[in-house]
Design a protein around this motif. Structure first.
Motif, mmCIF file in Angstrom:
data_model
loop_
_atom_site.group_PDB
_atom_site.id
_atom_site.type_symbol
_atom_site.label_atom_id
_atom_site.label_comp_id
_atom_site.label_asym_id
_atom_site.label_seq_id
_atom_site.Cartn_x
_atom_site.Cartn_y
_atom_site.Cartn_z
ATOM 1 N N SER A 171 2.408 1.778 -3.445
ATOM 2 C CA SER A 171 1.362 2.212 -4.374
ATOM 3 C C SER A 171 0.995 3.676 -4.147
ATOM 4 O O SER A 171 0.834 4.443 -5.101
ATOM 5 C CB SER A 171 0.120 1.344 -4.223
ATOM 6 N N ALA A 172 0.855 4.068 -2.894
ATOM 7 C CA ALA A 172 0.512 5.459 -2.583
ATOM 8 C C ALA A 172 1.608 6.412 -3.033
ATOM 9 O O ALA A 172 1.317 7.483 -3.589
ATOM 10 C CB ALA A 172 0.267 5.606 -1.082
ATOM 11 N N LEU B 59 2.852 10.288 -9.665
ATOM 12 C CA LEU B 59 2.176 10.520 -10.944
ATOM 13 C C LEU B 59 1.326 11.786 -10.911
ATOM 14 O O LEU B 59 1.305 12.559 -11.878
ATOM 15 C CB LEU B 59 1.310 9.314 -11.301
ATOM 16 N N VAL B 60 0.639 12.021 -9.799
ATOM 17 C CA VAL B 60 -0.170 13.238 -9.670
ATOM 18 C C VAL B 60 0.725 14.473 -9.729
ATOM 19 O O VAL B 60 0.414 15.450 -10.427
ATOM 20 C CB VAL B 60 -1.003 13.205 -8.376
ATOM 21 N N TYR C 273 0.825 -1.204 0.000
ATOM 22 C CA TYR C 273 0.000 0.000 0.000
ATOM 23 C C TYR C 273 0.865 1.263 0.000
ATOM 24 O O TYR C 273 0.569 2.236 -0.702
ATOM 25 C CB TYR C 273 -0.941 0.018 1.205
ATOM 26 N N ALA D 176 3.723 5.882 -5.502
ATOM 27 C CA ALA D 176 3.703 5.898 -6.962
ATOM 28 C C ALA D 176 2.570 6.776 -7.489
ATOM 29 O O ALA D 176 2.769 7.580 -8.412
ATOM 30 C CB ALA D 176 3.567 4.477 -7.506
ATOM 31 N N ILE D 177 1.400 6.664 -6.894
ATOM 32 C CA ILE D 177 0.263 7.482 -7.332
ATOM 33 C C ILE D 177 0.519 8.951 -7.048
ATOM 34 O O ILE D 177 0.232 9.815 -7.878
ATOM 35 C CB ILE D 177 -1.035 6.989 -6.667
ATOM 36 N N ALA D 178 1.069 9.263 -5.888
ATOM 37 C CA ALA D 178 1.393 10.653 -5.557
ATOM 38 C C ALA D 178 2.424 11.212 -6.539
ATOM 39 O O ALA D 178 2.315 12.362 -6.979
ATOM 40 C CB ALA D 178 1.913 10.753 -4.129
#
Length: 54
Positions: free
Chosen positions: A15-16, A22-23, A12, A18-20
């Protein structure tokens, strides 16, 4: 904490992050494109979509 819980927590977290990332990348790219458009418009270039409004 069991090994399974550690694995899930790590998954988790990765993933968090990586998403941050990308944003943040998208927001930085958006700012760069807006700056680029402003420079082009300041140089006298106009958008094709502006012709329909005129």
């Amino acid at each position: 904490m069991s090994a399974h819980a550690l694995y899930v927590t790590t998954a988790y977290a990765v993933s968090a992050i990586a998403i941050a990332g990308l944003v943040l990348w998208i927001l930085a790219d958006q700012r760069a494109r807006k700056r680029e458009m402003a420079e082009l418009e300041a140089a006298g270039h106009r958008r094709r979509s502006d012709k329909a409004k005129a």
